[in-house]
Enzyme design. Structure first.
Site, PDB file in Angstrom:
ATOM      1  N   SER A   1       0.830  -1.204   0.000  1.00 17.14           N
ATOM      2  CA  SER A   1       0.000   0.000   0.000  1.00 17.14           C
ATOM      3  C   SER A   1       0.873   1.266   0.000  1.00 17.14           C
ATOM      4  O   SER A   1       0.578   2.239  -0.697  1.00 17.14           O
ATOM      5  CB  SER A   1      -0.935  -0.037   1.207  1.00 17.14           C
ATOM      6  OG  SER A   1      -1.988   0.851   1.006  1.00 17.14           O
TER       7      SER A   1
ATOM      8  N   GLU B   1      -0.896  10.132   3.957  1.00 12.37           N
ATOM      9  CA  GLU B   1      -1.416   8.797   3.617  1.00 12.37           C
ATOM     10  C   GLU B   1      -0.363   7.720   3.834  1.00 12.37           C
ATOM     11  O   GLU B   1       0.787   7.913   3.483  1.00 12.37           O
ATOM     12  CB  GLU B   1      -1.883   8.782   2.154  1.00 12.37           C
ATOM     13  CG  GLU B   1      -3.148   9.589   1.961  1.00 12.37           C
ATOM     14  CD  GLU B   1      -3.506   9.756   0.500  1.00 12.37           C
ATOM     15  OE1 GLU B   1      -3.206   8.869  -0.317  1.00 12.37           O
ATOM     16  OE2 GLU B   1      -4.089  10.816   0.171  1.00 12.37           O
ATOM     17  N   GLU B   2      -0.811   6.586   4.367  1.00 14.54           N
ATOM     18  CA  GLU B   2       0.068   5.429   4.606  1.00 14.54           C
ATOM     19  C   GLU B   2       1.319   5.806   5.391  1.00 14.54           C
ATOM     20  O   GLU B   2       2.416   5.341   5.114  1.00 14.54           O
ATOM     21  CB  GLU B   2       0.461   4.737   3.289  1.00 14.54           C
ATOM     22  CG  GLU B   2      -0.692   4.146   2.517  1.00 14.54           C
ATOM     23  CD  GLU B   2      -1.464   3.089   3.300  1.00 14.54           C
ATOM     24  OE1 GLU B   2      -1.076   2.785   4.434  1.00 14.54           O
ATOM     25  OE2 GLU B   2      -2.466   2.596   2.772  1.00 14.54           O
ATOM     26  N   GLY B   3       1.141   6.686   6.347  1.00 11.73           N
ATOM     27  CA  GLY B   3       2.246   7.070   7.230  1.00 11.73           C
ATOM     28  C   GLY B   3       2.863   8.390   6.805  1.00 11.73           C
ATOM     29  O   GLY B   3       3.156   8.608   5.635  1.00 11.73           O
TER      30      GLY B   3
ATOM     31  N   GLN C   1       7.788   7.292   8.269  1.00 12.76           N
ATOM     32  CA  GLN C   1       8.676   6.599   7.301  1.00 12.76           C
ATOM     33  C   GLN C   1      10.124   6.679   7.796  1.00 12.76           C
ATOM     34  O   GLN C   1      10.874   5.695   7.725  1.00 12.76           O
ATOM     35  CB  GLN C   1       8.602   7.228   5.895  1.00 12.76           C
ATOM     36  CG  GLN C   1       7.202   7.447   5.330  1.00 12.76           C
ATOM     37  CD  GLN C   1       6.329   6.204   5.280  1.00 12.76           C
ATOM     38  OE1 GLN C   1       6.813   5.080   5.412  1.00 12.76           O
ATOM     39  NE2 GLN C   1       5.035   6.389   5.120  1.00 12.76           N
TER      40      GLN C   1
END
Ligand SMILES: Cc1cc2nc3c(=O)[nH]c(=O)nc-3n(C[C@H](O)[C@H](O)[C@H](O)COP(=O)(O)OP(=O)(O)OC[C@H]3O[C@@H](n4cnc5c(N)ncnc54)[C@H](O)[C@@H]3O)c2cc1C
Length: 381
Positions: A240, A361-363, A368
């Site tokens: 993702s 989004e997604e972290g 990260q």
């Protein structure tokens, strides 16, 4: 049988024609009405664009992940709501599928892939950190969990059929005791409030949800108690994140296209902007930036396909690199437009706003970097 090269090329051509034709019309409509027309969902589903990445035995097209990314790059040149629908629908089945029983696969995964049900990923909370910190909790009585707590910022959370929701068994802490539940959108004991207007990604609904002892069958739990965060952050998250990285590449590519078109026609002091080194260099930097992010993202995707344990860290590197690239590229693209680019209805104005959402989004970037630092520093932290 897996899709062949010629069929893939043809499909990419179709997607690009859709994005540049009807996709632009949908973008104008969404910006005007601040709503995604139901016809867009229907058209994306009928064209088979919501089931490109799922395996054929689940009713999908079975396009290999790294090749699907070529398509998501094209979709992401369009309106953010359109790419959000395609990205989420082509990915969320993975989260449900990981721990699903055969029965749950029939009940949730196959209808999600076919587009018969919409599932919203429901993790973020207004009063807790996103992950092991979650506070929404369940109390079990017989075959039923009673769910209480709050979620917000949930994409498609108003107009969906199920929330793929993460909570914890009351009294537990950290990842222990977390549960992943398929919660029926029409469960009693929930208040669903559409959230206020967003800066970008207009048209997509986002929900604020308040649960007060809402009953959820224990049979709707994916995996065991204690595996909730593995559903949210396990095998699903790496692809993702890589997919979101490629959505950054697609949006940046569109911004760059618009900037190049503008630089070739806008004349100041007797010359087009494209002939000014300051502008040409900015666009050259953009081109290099976009290609570098694209290749890192594809590399991460291929390592994931090969089962390389390094793919998780690579996915964070790709997302971090791509989203920072998108910030730089959209900024230079808007600068190339001059002041008029700051005004609606110039598409660059929308792209600049839409791009900012990708950083969440997604972290976030901070998350990260945490993942990458943990990997490179190991026990030193
Ligand atoms: C358009 C959009 C759509 C979204 N859709 C969904 C969705 O469908 N489902 C869903 O569940 N969520 C969704 N979200 C929420 C998104 O996942 C979160 O906004 C994101 O994970 C950050 O969490 P937060 O907002 O709670 O920020 P906070 O946790 O309040 O963090 C604030 C800042 O602090 C940083 N930070 C937080 N904790 C740490 C730490 N431990 N170390 C270092 N820095 C830290 C963060 O990176 C961030 O910069 C969406 C958000 C947006 C903008």
């Amino acid at each position: 049988m897996s899709i062949g090269e010629a069929a893939l090329r043809e499909l990419a051509g179709e997607v690009e024609a859709f994005v540049r034709g009807p996709g632009e019309e949908y973008a104008r409509q969404i910006e005007r009405d601040h709503a995604v027309p139901p016809g867009l969902w229907d058209e994306l589903r009928q064209r088979g664009y919501l089931s490109l990445a799922a395996p054929q035995e689940y009713g999908g097209r079975g396009i290999p992940f790294s090749r699907f990314l070529e398509l998501i790059e094209l979709f992401s040149m369009s309106h953010a709501s359109l790419r959000m629908i395609v990205h989420v629908c082509n990915g969320i089945w993975r989260a449900i599928d990981q721990f699903a029983t055969d029965e749950q696969r029939k009940q949730f995964v196959l209808p999600q892939v076919s587009g018969d049900i919409r599932v919203a990923f429901t993790l973020t909370e207004p009063t807790a950190g996103t992950g092991a910190d979650i506070r929404s909790s369940v109390v079990r009585e017989g075959d039923t969990y009673y769910l209480s707590g709050e979620k917000h910022l949930i994409t498609f959370g108003v107009n969906c059929d199920y929330w793929l929701l993460f909570a914890r068994v009351a009294g537990t802490r950290g990842a222990d005791g977390t549960v992943a539940l398929m919660v029926d959108r029409h469960v009693p004991g929930v208040t669903v409030e559409p959230m206020a207007e967003t800066m970008g990604v207009r048209g997509t609904d986002h929900a604020h949800l308040i649960f007060d002892a809402a009953p959820v069958p224990v049979a709707n739990r994916l995996g065991e108690e204690g595996q909730g965060l593995q559903v949210a952050l396990g095998g699903f998250l790496t692809p993702s994140r890589i997919s979101v990285a490629m959505t950054c590449v697609g949006l940046a590519r569109r911004a760059q296209e618009l900037a190049i078109e503008r630089a070739k026609v806008r004349e100041t002091f007797g010359k087009v902007l494209a002939k000014r080194q300051a502008i040409a260099f900015a666009l050259a930097e953009n081109a290099a930036d976009i290609e570098a992010a694209r290749q890192l993202t594809l590399h991460a995707a291929r390592r994931w396909e090969a089962g390389d344990p390094a793919a998780g860290t690579l996915s964070s590197m790709a997302k971090l690199t791509a989203v920072d690239m998108l910030t730089r590229v959209t900024d230079k693209a808007l600068q190339t437009f001059g002041g008029i680019g700051y005004w609606e209805p110039h598409p660059i104005e929308r792209i600049y706003r839409d791009a900012r959402a990708q950083r969440f989004e997604e972290g976030t970037n901070e998350i990260q970097k945490t993942v990458i630092a943990r990997d490179i520093l190991g026990g030193a932290r």
